[in-house]
Design a protein around this motif. Structure first.
Motif, PDB file in Angstrom:
ATOM      1  N   GLY A  19       0.832  -1.195   0.000  1.00  0.00           N
ATOM      2  CA  GLY A  19       0.000   0.000   0.000  1.00  0.00           C
ATOM      3  C   GLY A  19       0.862   1.239   0.000  1.00  0.00           C
ATOM      4  N   ALA A  20       0.716   2.080  -1.026  1.00  0.00           N
ATOM      5  CA  ALA A  20       1.651   3.177  -1.245  1.00  0.00           C
ATOM      6  C   ALA A  20       1.177   4.529  -0.728  1.00  0.00           C
ATOM      7  CB  ALA A  20       1.985   3.280  -2.736  1.00  0.00           C
ATOM      8  N   ALA A  21       0.118   4.574   0.080  1.00  0.00           N
ATOM      9  CA  ALA A  21      -0.271   5.852   0.685  1.00  0.00           C
ATOM     10  C   ALA A  21       0.844   6.434   1.560  1.00  0.00           C
ATOM     11  CB  ALA A  21      -1.561   5.699   1.482  1.00  0.00           C
ATOM     12  N   PRO A  22       1.509   5.631   2.403  1.00  0.00           N
ATOM     13  CA  PRO A  22       2.563   6.209   3.260  1.00  0.00           C
ATOM     14  C   PRO A  22       3.695   6.874   2.488  1.00  0.00           C
ATOM     15  CG  PRO A  22       1.876   4.098   4.136  1.00  0.00           C
ATOM     16  CD  PRO A  22       1.232   4.227   2.782  1.00  0.00           C
ATOM     17  N   ILE A  23       4.055   6.338   1.310  1.00  0.00           N
ATOM     18  CA  ILE A  23       5.152   6.969   0.569  1.00  0.00           C
ATOM     19  C   ILE A  23       4.665   8.176  -0.228  1.00  0.00           C
ATOM     20  CG2 ILE A  23       6.500   4.852   0.490  1.00  0.00           C
ATOM     21  CD1 ILE A  23       5.803   4.681  -2.524  1.00  0.00           C
ATOM     22  N   GLY A  24       3.391   8.521  -0.089  1.00  0.00           N
ATOM     23  CA  GLY A  24       2.886   9.816  -0.549  1.00  0.00           C
ATOM     24  C   GLY A  24       2.969  10.850   0.564  1.00  0.00           C
ATOM     25  N   ASN A  25       3.783  10.559   1.577  1.00  0.00           N
ATOM     26  CA  ASN A  25       3.963  11.446   2.737  1.00  0.00           C
ATOM     27  C   ASN A  25       2.691  11.550   3.579  1.00  0.00           C
ATOM     28  OD1 ASN A  25       6.524  11.832   1.763  1.00  0.00           O
ATOM     29  ND2 ASN A  25       6.380  14.060   1.542  1.00  0.00           N
ATOM     30  N   LEU A  26       2.051  10.388   3.792  1.00  0.00           N
ATOM     31  CA  LEU A  26       0.885  10.360   4.668  1.00  0.00           C
ATOM     32  C   LEU A  26       1.307  10.765   6.079  1.00  0.00           C
ATOM     33  CD1 LEU A  26      -2.122   9.631   5.066  1.00  0.00           C
ATOM     34  CD2 LEU A  26      -1.365   7.282   5.546  1.00  0.00           C
ATOM     35  N   TYR A  27       0.767  11.869   6.542  1.00  0.00           N
ATOM     36  CA  TYR A  27       0.987  12.443   7.882  1.00  0.00           C
ATOM     37  C   TYR A  27       2.378  13.030   8.098  1.00  0.00           C
ATOM     38  CZ  TYR A  27      -3.297   9.915   8.786  1.00  0.00           C
ATOM     39  OH  TYR A  27      -4.557   9.434   8.701  1.00  0.00           O
ATOM     40  N   ARG A  28       3.388  12.454   7.492  1.00  0.00           N
ATOM     41  CA  ARG A  28       4.737  13.007   7.677  1.00  0.00           C
ATOM     42  C   ARG A  28       5.587  12.706   6.451  1.00  0.00           C
ATOM     43  NH1 ARG A  28       8.413   9.031   9.095  1.00  0.00           N
ATOM     44  NH2 ARG A  28       7.563   7.070   9.908  1.00  0.00           N
ATOM     45  N   GLU A  29       6.618  13.529   6.290  1.00  0.00           N
ATOM     46  CA  GLU A  29       7.472  13.415   5.110  1.00  0.00           C
ATOM     47  C   GLU A  29       8.330  12.156   5.158  1.00  0.00           C
ATOM     48  OE1 GLU A  29      10.776  16.050   2.598  1.00  0.00           O
ATOM     49  OE2 GLU A  29      10.010  16.750   4.538  1.00  0.00           O
ATOM     50  N   VAL A  30       8.435  11.513   4.016  1.00  0.00           N
ATOM     51  CA  VAL A  30       9.378  10.421   3.801  1.00  0.00           C
ATOM     52  C   VAL A  30      10.318  10.869   2.700  1.00  0.00           C
ATOM     53  CG1 VAL A  30       9.637   7.991   3.182  1.00  0.00           C
ATOM     54  CG2 VAL A  30       7.560   8.753   4.347  1.00  0.00           C
ATOM     55  N   SER A  31      11.605  10.707   2.901  1.00  0.00           N
ATOM     56  CA  SER A  31      12.540  11.142   1.869  1.00  0.00           C
ATOM     57  C   SER A  31      12.306  10.343   0.589  1.00  0.00           C
ATOM     58  CB  SER A  31      13.983  10.954   2.332  1.00  0.00           C
ATOM     59  OG  SER A  31      14.348   9.585   2.317  1.00  0.00           O
ATOM     60  N   HIS A  32      12.630  10.966  -0.526  1.00  0.00           N
ATOM     61  CA  HIS A  32      12.429  10.302  -1.807  1.00  0.00           C
ATOM     62  C   HIS A  32      13.221   9.004  -1.866  1.00  0.00           C
ATOM     63  CE1 HIS A  32      11.386   9.993  -6.036  1.00  0.00           C
ATOM     64  NE2 HIS A  32      12.657   9.740  -6.294  1.00  0.00           N
ATOM     65  N   GLY A  57      -0.725  12.056  -1.556  1.00  0.00           N
ATOM     66  CA  GLY A  57       0.364  13.017  -1.724  1.00  0.00           C
ATOM     67  C   GLY A  57       0.255  13.845  -2.975  1.00  0.00           C
ATOM     68  N   LEU A  58      -0.983  14.068  -3.455  1.00  0.00           N
ATOM     69  CA  LEU A  58      -1.194  14.872  -4.666  1.00  0.00           C
ATOM     70  C   LEU A  58      -0.325  14.366  -5.821  1.00  0.00           C
ATOM     71  CD1 LEU A  58      -1.389  18.384  -2.945  1.00  0.00           C
ATOM     72  CD2 LEU A  58      -3.283  17.161  -4.043  1.00  0.00           C
ATOM     73  N   GLY A  59      -0.357  13.064  -6.024  1.00  0.00           N
ATOM     74  CA  GLY A  59       0.388  12.448  -7.119  1.00  0.00           C
ATOM     75  C   GLY A  59       1.758  11.950  -6.748  1.00  0.00           C
TER      76      GLY A  59
END
Length: 321
Positions: A19-32, A57-59
């Motif tokens: 599930g890729a919602a977290p890597i859309g910066n869900l709630y907090r930033e994740v580095s690229h 993460g707006l795309g």
């Protein structure tokens, strides 16, 4: 990773997905770098189903998934995204997104469940994902847009499926009632059921899951940790449920579940994942993953033994149906 077929289609979907919602910066930033590495780590551990959406993460999530999977054989993995929110320039940005994602708000979400909106959304997702096809398309959160989704998105996606442009289509929601209506009143292939069929809460078991079985609709189960409450061996008093602080009664119930799991030689999060597959209607489970470390933890949890005697005791105590 084993696979199961989405009902009424030829789409073979792995039983565990990323599930890729977290890597859309869900709630907090994740580095690229960390986000891309998480997808790569999932691939290296055998995951071949990746779920994302323009909303995440707006795309950003779609772009990161596309980059991480770039160059990998397209016929070796299943990719799903969603329609219902078009991304458009924000006429009044304030600096950061206010819809749960830690990203700049230079874009804004425009709800559109029309046929034209679906076509534009898929085209734009293909571009962000840098791919030539999407295997599964979900109508995303049409809670307040029943008529528009039924009259616009459903026939549009059914046509794309019948033409072979997409492999399957369905609906993804956090509620049971409208999903039940879609199952009964349309020809969807699959639902993405978020948080309503878990070790803690089985609201979908009364009518929705029997309807899916009757109508030959597959279930992709998500939110199996109930947004955090079931994610640790020991339940924290400030754990979250439905993305808010969990009420005391649910904390108490989750604590009881954790103690019973421990007595049977397993853990609460391992049982939370395994519970989904006690129901044959569940085709796949998608777990949100943010970092390579989370990928390792989630995959390790799927290998923790969960004895059948646990389910017997939980049913005897009335904790699961």
């Amino acid at each position: 990773m084993s696979t199961r077929t989405i009902a009424g289609t030829s789409v073979e979907i792995p039983t565990l997905g990323f599930g890729a919602a977290p890597i859309g910066n869900l709630y907090r930033e994740v580095s690229h770098r960390e986000a891309v590495d998480a997808v790569v780590a999932a691939w290296d551990r055998g995951i071949r189903y990746f779920d994302t959406a323009p909303h995440y993460g707006l795309g950003l999530s779609e772009r990161r998934v596309g980059e991480a999977l770039g160059g990998r054989p397209r016929n070796e993995y299943i990719l799903s995204t969603k329609v219902g929110r078009l991304l458009r320039p924000n006429p009044a940005p304030t600096g950061r997104d206010t819809d749960g994602f830690d990203v700049p708000d230079d874009l804004t979400r425009v709800r559109d469940y029309s046929r034209d909106g679906v076509m534009r959304s898929i085209e734009e997702s293909l571009d962000r994902l840098d791919t030539d096809r999407i295997d599964i398309v979900y109508i995303h959160d049409p809670d307040d847009y029943w008529a528009e989704a039924l009259d616009g998105a459903v026939p549009a996606l059914a046509s794309l499926r019948d033409q072979g442009v997409i492999g399957a289509y369905g609906v993804g929601m956090n509620q049971v009632e409208m999903l039940h209506r879609f199952v009964m009143e349309s020809d969807i292939n699959v639902i993405m059921l978020a948080g309503r069929y878990t070790l803690l809460e089985q609201g979908a078991a009364a009518e929705l899951i029997p309807a899916c079985i009757e109508r030959h609709v597959s279930i992709v189960n998500v939110g199996v940790f109930n947004s955090g409450l079931l994610s640790k061996n020991r339940v924290s008093p400030d754990a979250t449920f439905n993305y808010e602080r969990a009420p005391d009664d649910l904390v108490g119930r989750a604590t009881e579940l954790a103690e019973i799991c421990e007595a049977h030689g397993t853990t609460l999060p391992a049982a939370a994942i395994a519970f989904s597959f006690q129901n044959p209607a569940v085709t796949s489970v998608v777990l949100g993953m943010r970092t390579p470390e989370q990928v390792k933890r989630n995959l390790d949890l799927t290998e923790v033994p969960v004895p059948g005697a646990l389910w017997d005791e939980l049913r005897h105590r009335g904790l699961i149906l």
